[in-house]
Design a protein around this motif. Structure first.
Motif, short mmCIF file in Angstrom:
data_model
loop_
_atom_site.label_atom_id
_atom_site.label_comp_id
_atom_site.label_asym_id
_atom_site.label_seq_id
_atom_site.Cartn_x
_atom_site.Cartn_y
_atom_site.Cartn_z
N TRP A 322 0.80 -1.22 0.00
CA TRP A 322 0.00 0.00 0.00
C TRP A 322 0.84 1.27 0.00
O TRP A 322 0.38 2.31 -0.49
CB TRP A 322 -0.94 0.01 1.20
N ILE A 323 2.05 1.20 0.57
CA ILE A 323 2.91 2.39 0.60
C ILE A 323 4.00 2.18 -0.44
O ILE A 323 4.99 1.51 -0.21
CB ILE A 323 3.53 2.60 2.00
N ASN A 324 3.80 2.76 -1.60
CA ASN A 324 4.66 2.46 -2.74
C ASN A 324 4.80 3.70 -3.60
O ASN A 324 3.83 4.45 -3.81
CB ASN A 324 4.05 1.31 -3.55
N LEU A 325 6.01 3.93 -4.12
CA LEU A 325 6.26 5.12 -4.95
C LEU A 325 5.76 4.95 -6.38
O LEU A 325 5.71 5.92 -7.13
CB LEU A 325 7.76 5.40 -5.00
N ALA A 367 8.44 13.20 -0.95
CA ALA A 367 7.15 13.86 -1.13
C ALA A 367 6.07 12.84 -1.50
O ALA A 367 4.97 12.84 -0.92
CB ALA A 367 7.26 14.95 -2.21
N PHE A 368 6.38 11.95 -2.45
CA PHE A 368 5.42 10.92 -2.85
C PHE A 368 5.14 9.97 -1.70
O PHE A 368 3.99 9.55 -1.49
CB PHE A 368 5.96 10.14 -4.06
N PHE A 369 6.17 9.63 -0.96
CA PHE A 369 6.02 8.76 0.21
C PHE A 369 5.08 9.39 1.23
O PHE A 369 4.18 8.74 1.77
CB PHE A 369 7.41 8.53 0.80
N ALA A 370 5.28 10.71 1.48
CA ALA A 370 4.44 11.42 2.45
C ALA A 370 2.99 11.50 1.99
O ALA A 370 2.06 11.32 2.78
CB ALA A 370 5.00 12.82 2.68
N ILE A 371 2.80 11.75 0.69
CA ILE A 371 1.42 11.83 0.15
C ILE A 371 0.72 10.49 0.31
O ILE A 371 -0.45 10.43 0.72
CB ILE A 371 1.47 12.25 -1.33
N ASN A 372 1.42 9.42 -0.01
CA ASN A 372 0.87 8.07 0.11
C ASN A 372 0.40 7.81 1.55
O ASN A 372 -0.74 7.38 1.80
CB ASN A 372 1.94 7.06 -0.30
N LEU A 376 -3.50 7.36 3.32
CA LEU A 376 -3.85 6.17 4.10
C LEU A 376 -4.26 6.52 5.53
O LEU A 376 -5.24 5.98 6.06
CB LEU A 376 -2.68 5.18 4.10
N LEU A 377 -3.52 7.44 6.16
CA LEU A 377 -3.88 7.87 7.52
C LEU A 377 -5.24 8.57 7.52
O LEU A 377 -6.06 8.34 8.42
CB LEU A 377 -2.81 8.80 8.08
N HIS A 411 2.35 -13.08 -4.58
CA HIS A 411 3.30 -12.00 -4.86
C HIS A 411 2.64 -11.04 -5.85
O HIS A 411 2.09 -11.46 -6.87
CB HIS A 411 4.57 -12.57 -5.47
N ILE A 412 2.69 -9.74 -5.55
CA ILE A 412 2.01 -8.78 -6.41
C ILE A 412 2.93 -7.63 -6.77
O ILE A 412 3.95 -7.38 -6.14
CB ILE A 412 0.74 -8.21 -5.74
N SER A 413 2.53 -6.91 -7.81
CA SER A 413 3.17 -5.65 -8.18
C SER A 413 2.33 -4.51 -7.60
O SER A 413 1.15 -4.69 -7.29
CB SER A 413 3.25 -5.51 -9.70
N ALA A 414 2.93 -3.33 -7.51
CA ALA A 414 2.23 -2.18 -6.94
C ALA A 414 0.96 -1.84 -7.71
O ALA A 414 -0.03 -1.37 -7.13
CB ALA A 414 3.16 -0.97 -6.91
N CYS A 415 0.95 -2.10 -9.02
CA CYS A 415 -0.20 -1.74 -9.85
C CYS A 415 -1.46 -2.51 -9.45
O CYS A 415 -2.58 -2.07 -9.73
CB CYS A 415 0.11 -1.95 -11.32
N TYR A 416 -1.30 -3.67 -8.78
CA TYR A 416 -2.47 -4.45 -8.38
C TYR A 416 -3.38 -3.67 -7.44
O TYR A 416 -4.59 -3.92 -7.38
CB TYR A 416 -2.02 -5.74 -7.66
N THR A 417 -2.81 -2.75 -6.67
CA THR A 417 -3.60 -2.03 -5.66
C THR A 417 -4.40 -0.87 -6.25
O THR A 417 -5.35 -0.41 -5.63
CB THR A 417 -2.69 -1.46 -4.55
N VAL A 418 -4.02 -0.40 -7.44
CA VAL A 418 -4.56 0.85 -7.96
C VAL A 418 -6.08 0.86 -8.08
O VAL A 418 -6.73 1.82 -7.67
CB VAL A 418 -3.89 1.20 -9.31
N PRO A 419 -6.73 -0.19 -8.64
CA PRO A 419 -8.19 -0.13 -8.75
C PRO A 419 -8.93 -0.12 -7.41
O PRO A 419 -10.13 0.16 -7.37
CB PRO A 419 -8.52 -1.41 -9.54
N TYR A 420 -8.21 -0.41 -6.31
CA TYR A 420 -8.85 -0.35 -4.99
C TYR A 420 -8.79 1.06 -4.38
O TYR A 420 -9.43 1.31 -3.37
CB TYR A 420 -8.15 -1.32 -4.02
N TRP A 421 -8.03 1.94 -5.01
CA TRP A 421 -7.85 3.25 -4.42
C TRP A 421 -9.11 4.12 -4.36
O TRP A 421 -9.21 5.00 -3.50
CB TRP A 421 -6.70 3.99 -5.11
N PRO A 422 -10.12 3.94 -5.21
CA PRO A 422 -11.36 4.68 -4.98
C PRO A 422 -11.95 4.45 -3.58
O PRO A 422 -12.51 5.37 -2.97
CB PRO A 422 -12.30 4.14 -6.07
#
Length: 447
Positions: A322-325, A367-372, A376-377, A411-422
């Motif tokens: 979930w925390i990924n650049l 900056a990207f890390f902080a935004i991520n 989430l917080l 095992h997943i890549s970071a892109c797997y999480t993207v459609p869950y972000w809504p």
């Protein structure tokens, strides 16, 4: 209100257009190439095939929606990748509006605008408009599914039920791991509404069948087998990779691991031959299925040999999921000269003098890390702030729970999480509004 909506939509679209035309492009990898080639073959009358040259064997590797999406664009404007990315930017921007409408069903106008604005400026989702991969379109269908499931839960309109089923199955036919939500969302609606009107569930099912029937019929006609989704590589392989942890935590480490393990390298080559195929060999689904059994047995054996290590490996993967650049997409971040989580201050000072660009990249990483983390917080705060409505909003939390259960296994890549972000952004908006406007309530009564 409409001017505000239009203004935020313009911000969303312009950010994505800047990313498409202003940032370095990720290379045209095999998976991206297959979607593109399948779309080109469709418009040139060669059928649904991901092969780049004759004899164009039929393919079952990926579900069809994204390739048909690209084919529709290519048919209208010619084979133009930049136009496809612009259309993706439009769909991704419209997803912001869908989240506004979803939030407006439960909360005040201020909360809904906060959700929409956070969706508009979210760099994690916006960058995928720049990639010929189904993440951006799947995200759109996730937002659309949530909206129509929400409308189905509070009303009895047959069109809402039909569009709920349609949007959910389209999401599953973009990315096969999302197909399970056809049943999950149906179960949520049935559990909450009970069997009030049977015809409503029939319309939901009709929305699903309209998309599934032609694909299943095509696959059965070509193979004599029931293939409702896709072959998707080899079943069991992802489970095996999930047992390895840090050994395959990057593409570089993955290739190192396979190169140093001849048996795995051979299995990987056979997997590509049977499940993906090439111009000389059509797909062999039976042999691919046998390989899936081999990988699954290897995974189970490895888990049994040290279950504690397996559990710890998968638990350690949670933050990285979930925390990924998303540095594979923001390619300018994909440098290891100055590391984000392992800072060497002497090295930083040296680069500040000799190569300031690397220092700027490191600042961008932080900056990207902080935004991520901030999103989430804020989502956690939003879930807590909306706890009085949690039973009504459970259908938005359930996808996140399902995702995490899946990610614990494979095992997943970071892109797997993207459609869950809504789902995350929805609660992030609530959390931000609660923190920034404590004097204002969340409910519609405070409009």
């Amino acid at each position: 209100m409409y001017k505000k909506i239009l203004f935020i939509l313009i911000i969303a679209f312009m950010l994505r257009i800047f990313i498409v035309f202003g940032l370095p492009v990720r290379k045209f990898e095999n998976s991206i190439q297959r979607y593109h080639d399948t779309a080109v073959n469709l418009i040139e009358g060669r059928g649904y095939s991901h092969f780049h040259s004759p004899p164009y064997y039929p393919t079952f590797l990926k579900p069809p929606v994204y390739s048909f999406f690209l084919a529709g664009i290519y048919k209208m404007v010619g084979v133009n990748i930049n136009v496809a990315k612009i259309v993706q930017a439009i769909f991704d921007s419209l997803a912001c509006l869908l989240l506004f409408l979803l939030a407006r069903n439960y909360f005040s106008r201020g909360v809904a605008f906060t959700v929409m604005f956070l969706a508009a400026i979210c760099p994690i989702t916006a960058v995928y408009a720049n990639l010929l991969n189904p993440e951006s379109l799947t995200l759109f269908f996730m937002a659309l599914s949530l909206l129509f499931v929400s409308r189905s839960l509070v009303g009895n309109n047959v069109l809402d039920y039909f569009l709920a089923g349609l949007s959910v199955v389209l999401m599953g036919y973009c990315r096969p791991e999302f197909f399970i939500f056809v049943f999950i969302f149906f179960g949520v609606i049935f559990f909450i509404k009970k069997a009030q009107k049977l015809k409503l569930y029939l319309f939901y099912s009709l929305g699903v069948i309209v998309i599934m029937a032609p694909w299943i019929a095509r696959n059965y006609w070509l193979t004599g087998r029931f293939i409702p989704l896709s072959t998707g590589g080899v079943a069991g392989a992802a489970l095996y990779w999930g047992t390895l942890g840090e050994e395959v935590d990057s593409q570089e480490n993955f290739y190192k691991f396979t190169d140093n393990n001849s048996e795995i390298k051979q299995l990987q080559a056979r997997m590509h031959q049977y499940a993906v195929g090439n111009e000389n060999n059509a797909l062999d689904l039976e042999k691919a299925s046998e390989l899936g059994v081999i990988f699954r047995k290897m995974a189970i054996q490895k888990i049994k040999s040290d279950p504690k290590a397996y559990i710890l490996t998968r638990l350690k993967s949670i933050p990285r999921v979930w925390i990924n650049l998303h540095a594979d997409e923001y390619t300018f971040l994909n440098t290891r000269k100055l590391r984000l989580l392992h800072p060497d201050f002497q090295k930083i000072l040296r680069y500040a003098k000799d190569d300031p660009r690397e220092l700027l990249i490191l600042i961008a990483k932080y900056a990207f890390f902080a935004i991520n983390i901030l999103y989430l917080l804020a989502a956690l705060i939003g879930i807590w702030a909306s706890r009085s409505k949690i039973s009504q909003l459970a259908f938005i939390i359930i996808p996140l729970i399902c995702a995490q259960l899946l990610f614990l296994l494979i095992h997943i890549s970071a892109c797997y999480t993207v459609p869950y972000w809504p789902c995350i952004i929805f609660f992030s908006g609530i959390g931000f509004y609660r923190v920034l406007f404590r004097k204002h309530g969340l409910d519609k009564a405070y409009d």
